[in-house]
Design a protein around this motif. Structure first.
Motif, mmCIF file in Angstrom:
data_model
loop_
_atom_site.group_PDB
_atom_site.id
_atom_site.type_symbol
_atom_site.label_atom_id
_atom_site.label_comp_id
_atom_site.label_asym_id
_atom_site.label_seq_id
_atom_site.Cartn_x
_atom_site.Cartn_y
_atom_site.Cartn_z
ATOM 1 N N LYS A 1 10.648 -6.632 -0.837
ATOM 2 C CA LYS A 1 12.096 -6.513 -0.637
ATOM 3 C C LYS A 1 12.727 -6.026 -1.938
ATOM 4 O O LYS A 1 12.701 -6.727 -2.949
ATOM 5 C CB LYS A 1 12.688 -7.852 -0.221
ATOM 6 N N ASP B 1 13.429 -2.719 2.435
ATOM 7 C CA ASP B 1 12.141 -3.432 2.459
ATOM 8 C C ASP B 1 11.043 -2.432 2.780
ATOM 9 O O ASP B 1 11.282 -1.458 3.502
ATOM 10 C CB ASP B 1 12.116 -4.503 3.555
ATOM 11 N N ILE C 1 1.913 -7.726 3.367
ATOM 12 C CA ILE C 1 2.967 -8.268 2.521
ATOM 13 C C ILE C 1 4.253 -7.464 2.702
ATOM 14 O O ILE C 1 4.223 -6.289 3.084
ATOM 15 C CB ILE C 1 2.573 -8.319 1.024
ATOM 16 N N ASN C 2 5.355 -8.118 2.424
ATOM 17 C CA ASN C 2 6.668 -7.487 2.456
ATOM 18 C C ASN C 2 7.172 -7.372 1.025
ATOM 19 O O ASN C 2 7.025 -8.316 0.243
ATOM 20 C CB ASN C 2 7.634 -8.332 3.299
ATOM 21 N N SER D 1 6.301 -11.055 -0.677
ATOM 22 C CA SER D 1 6.000 -12.235 0.130
ATOM 23 C C SER D 1 4.966 -11.874 1.191
ATOM 24 O O SER D 1 4.850 -10.718 1.587
ATOM 25 C CB SER D 1 7.268 -12.794 0.784
ATOM 26 N N GLU E 1 6.558 -2.456 3.678
ATOM 27 C CA GLU E 1 5.417 -3.281 4.051
ATOM 28 C C GLU E 1 4.147 -2.625 3.510
ATOM 29 O O GLU E 1 4.041 -1.404 3.491
ATOM 30 C CB GLU E 1 5.364 -3.363 5.578
ATOM 31 N N LYS F 1 3.525 -11.578 4.789
ATOM 32 C CA LYS F 1 4.065 -11.436 6.140
ATOM 33 C C LYS F 1 3.070 -12.004 7.148
ATOM 34 O O LYS F 1 3.431 -12.743 8.040
ATOM 35 C CB LYS F 1 4.354 -9.971 6.431
ATOM 36 N N GLU F 2 1.768 -11.648 6.992
ATOM 37 C CA GLU F 2 0.724 -12.177 7.877
ATOM 38 C C GLU F 2 -0.652 -11.971 7.250
ATOM 39 O O GLU F 2 -0.809 -11.190 6.319
ATOM 40 C CB GLU F 2 0.776 -11.505 9.248
#
Length: 142
Positions: free
Chosen positions: A24, A30, A21-22, A137, A32, A139-140
Motif C-alpha cells: 500500500k 495498492d 502480499i499487498n 502485508s 499485489e 494477503k494470502e
C-alpha cells in the motif's frame, strides 16, 4: 523424523510455497505481488515473519528502473543475481531494501535475492512519489 517447532510460523513456513502480499503506497494506490519461497527461502521467511511492516519508498538514483522500499530485515545474499526482469520483486542486502523492478534495463546497486513477481500494473510504481510510506502485508498463503 519430526521437526520440532518453537513457533507456529516455523511449522507452517515449511509447507508454504508462496505468499501473496499487498503493498500500500500511502493513500495513493495498492499493488499485489507473489513471493515464491523457493527463490530465496531464508530471505522470504525473514520478510514474511516481519509483516506487516511500513518502509520509506523512493525512486532509484539516476532512474535505474526500480522503486526501492527500505524494510530493515538485515539479510545477506542468498541465491543472488544481478539480472533483473521487468516485474521482479527482489531484496537488496546492500541497501536492506526491497526493489520493485519496472524496467527491463534495471541495474541493481549490487547482488540481489529474487523474491517473486509483481502481479499488478507497473505504471503506478514508475510514477510513485519519493519519500512516501509503503506498507507491506500478507494477503494470502498458498
Amino acid at each position: 523424523m519430526f521437526k520440532r517447532c518453537f513457533h507456529l510460523s516455523e511449522c507452517m513456513a515449511s509447507a508454504v510455497e508462496s505468499y501473496v502480499i499487498n503493498l500500500k503506497f500511502d493513500k495513493f494506490f495498492d499493488i499485489e505481488a507473489t513471493l515464491q519461497r523457493n527463490l530465496s527461502p531464508l530471505t522470504c521467511e525473514a520478510l514474511v515473519s516481519s509483516l506487516p511492516k511500513t518502509g520509506l519508498g523512493w525512486t532509484a538514483r539516476q532512474g535505474n528502473g526500480y522503486y526501492m522500499i527500505q524494510i530493515n530485515i538485515k539479510r545477506g545474499t542468498e541465491k543472488h543475481t544481478k539480472l533483473l526482469e521487468k516485474g521482479d520483486i527482489v531484496y537488496c542486502p546492500r541497501e536492506d531494501s526491497i526493489l520493485l523492478v519496472f524496467d527491463d534495463d534495471a541495474t541493481p546497486p549490487g547482488p540481489v535475492n529474487k523474491l517473486g513477481k509483481i502481479n499488478s500494473d507497473l505504471e503506478p510504481i514508475k510514477n510513485a512519489r519519493r519519500g512516501i510510506n509503503v506498507t507491506l502485508s500478507i494477503k494470502e498463503t498458498k
